[in-house]
Write an enzyme that holds these catalytic residues in place. Sequence first.
Site, PDB file in Angstrom:
ATOM      1  N   HIS A 120      47.423  41.332  33.436  1.00 52.80           N
ATOM      2  CA  HIS A 120      46.925  41.630  32.225  1.00 52.80           C
ATOM      3  C   HIS A 120      48.039  41.454  30.865  1.00 52.80           C
ATOM      4  CE1 HIS A 120      43.050  42.135  33.638  1.00 52.80           C
ATOM      5  NE2 HIS A 120      43.331  43.241  34.219  1.00 52.80           N
ATOM      6  N   ASP A 137      41.405  37.433  40.899  1.00 49.85           N
ATOM      7  CA  ASP A 137      41.343  38.907  40.605  1.00 49.85           C
ATOM      8  C   ASP A 137      39.886  39.128  40.030  1.00 49.85           C
ATOM      9  OD1 ASP A 137      43.021  41.514  40.099  1.00 49.85           O
ATOM     10  OD2 ASP A 137      41.424  41.275  38.702  1.00 49.85           O
ATOM     11  N   HIS A 150      38.935  40.775  37.527  1.00 51.33           N
ATOM     12  CA  HIS A 150      39.278  40.882  35.993  1.00 51.33           C
ATOM     13  C   HIS A 150      39.771  39.749  35.425  1.00 51.33           C
ATOM     14  CE1 HIS A 150      39.265  44.958  37.751  1.00 51.33           C
ATOM     15  NE2 HIS A 150      38.154  45.078  36.848  1.00 51.33           N
ATOM     16  N   ASP A 175      39.984  42.651  44.132  1.00 52.77           N
ATOM     17  CA  ASP A 175      38.862  43.573  43.784  1.00 52.77           C
ATOM     18  C   ASP A 175      37.403  43.208  43.318  1.00 52.77           C
ATOM     19  OD1 ASP A 175      39.888  42.208  41.770  1.00 52.77           O
ATOM     20  OD2 ASP A 175      40.907  43.807  40.513  1.00 52.77           O
ATOM     21  N   TYR A 194      41.356  47.804  45.205  1.00 54.63           N
ATOM     22  CA  TYR A 194      41.601  49.124  45.043  1.00 54.63           C
ATOM     23  C   TYR A 194      40.784  49.737  45.966  1.00 54.63           C
ATOM     24  CZ  TYR A 194      43.220  47.417  40.429  1.00 54.63           C
ATOM     25  OH  TYR A 194      43.881  46.781  39.462  1.00 54.63           O
TER      26      TYR A 194
HETATM   27  C1  SP5 Z   1      45.105  44.521  37.764  1.00 54.33           C
HETATM   28  C2  SP5 Z   1      43.879  44.961  37.414  1.00 54.33           C
HETATM   29  O1  SP5 Z   1      42.910  44.684  38.281  1.00 54.33           O
HETATM   30  N1  SP5 Z   1      43.744  45.571  36.657  1.00 54.33           N
HETATM   31  C3  SP5 Z   1      42.243  46.048  36.089  1.00 54.33           C
HETATM   32  C4  SP5 Z   1      42.471  47.259  35.567  1.00 54.33           C
HETATM   33  C5  SP5 Z   1      40.999  47.739  35.115  1.00 54.33           C
HETATM   34  N2  SP5 Z   1      40.867  49.027  34.945  1.00 54.33           N
HETATM   35  C6  SP5 Z   1      39.363  49.336  34.205  1.00 54.33           C
HETATM   36  C7  SP5 Z   1      39.401  50.709  34.400  1.00 54.33           C
HETATM   37  C8  SP5 Z   1      38.137  51.256  33.705  1.00 54.33           C
HETATM   38  C9  SP5 Z   1      37.776  52.540  33.828  1.00 54.33           C
HETATM   39  N3  SP5 Z   1      37.755  52.937  35.400  1.00 54.33           N
HETATM   40  C10 SP5 Z   1      37.146  54.310  35.577  1.00 54.33           C
HETATM   41  C11 SP5 Z   1      37.949  54.899  36.748  1.00 54.33           C
HETATM   42  C12 SP5 Z   1      38.950  55.594  36.321  1.00 54.33           C
HETATM   43  N4  SP5 Z   1      39.958  56.157  37.218  1.00 54.33           N
HETATM   44 ZN    ZN Z   2      41.443  43.468  38.885  1.00 51.39          ZN
END
Ligand code: SP5
Ligand code: ZN
Length: 359
Positions: A171, A207, A209, A297, A336
């Site tokens: 990111h 990934d 995202h 993920d 995760y």
């Molecule tokens: C590297 C990667 O996969 N980064 C992605 C990060 C995205 N995180 C978004 C989180 C959005 C809110 N999640 C709610 C749970 C809070 N612990």
């Molecule tokens: Zn991700």
Amino acid sequence: MALAIPLVWADDHRLHAPSAEIWVGVRTPAAETPARADAIRSTLLEAGASEVAATPHDDASLEAVHDSSLLAFLASAWADWDAAGLPADPGQDQVVPYIFPHPGLMGGLEPALPAATWARPGAFCFDTMTLIGPGTWVAARAAADAALTAADLVTGGAPLVYACCRPPGHHVTRTAYGGSCYLNNAAVAAQQLRAGGAARVAVIDIDAHHGNGAQSIFWERNDVLTASVHIDPATGWFPHFLGGEAERGDGAGLGSNLNIPLPPGARDGEWLRAVDVLVQTARSSGAEALVLALGVDAAGGDPESPLDVTVRGFREAGRLIGQPGLPVVVVQEGGYDLAAIGRLVLATLEGLQEGHGNA
Ligand code: SP5
Ligand code: ZN
């Protein structure tokens, strides 16, 4: 058969152990934890992978893709925060931004670096979830060193190398960090492959995202193709503001960025068709080497994405990416679900090895 793909590793990832993410102003448990990398490593070692220690590289390799002001900020951010007394008053022991030089605030004026230590993080960070603690910089640096070490091995003739990068990186743009990422390990690896003699490189990001960082860094370049399959941000997912298919690059880079956003619930068939398009696009771009930004993920059951890919799907993705027979630097990104992360990464690497037929 033992896994022939070496694992590049740095113990220093453990120095980055954020206690939380601040989400909608609320302190929530961190998802991006040291246990992730440790789980991957033990699965790969059990599968017979050899381990290579990441070797330190100098800042020139980072400056090729990141502004020196971002690097300088990250290097001293926690020490500055601590020196300003913020852990005692107001009681925040990690670096968290609070004000941002939003384009709507600045109206086109260049933001100067704020005098207040607590105002400075917003000049470099685009979210509130990506905290900096005492060991974050050393860990982020070690992750980039792992990616660089893997790229060097590939430049030296190794066909496939896996860098267990943590914290992740995809990111991060040239000037800003966020999304649990501090340095763009995949972009650093791609640039290192270019410096090592590959005329064209492709970054394939699977990934869950959008890989907004490499997209942004290589936006106007046609020597590094960037291609990402991800949960459609328009359906409500991070990074929300980027990742649509209309984003194709600009200038010399027009046509050298490809986004394939997928709907929530997308399963193996749809996801693998997208992966195949990324691979075919990389192949026809004339890429001489690939960087695989491997987040796992997209797996069903992952708490951070609604995609529904299976372990078999990841194995098949590996096979598709290996099939052109190009050398590949694999860089760890997200994932995760601690119970699944090891076998998801292993399955992808086994598929990669099988597709490549030359590891
Ligand atoms: C590297 C990667 O996969 N980064 C992605 C990060 C995205 N995180 C978004 C989180 C959005 C809110 N999640 C709610 C749970 C809070 N612990
Ligand atoms: Zn991700």
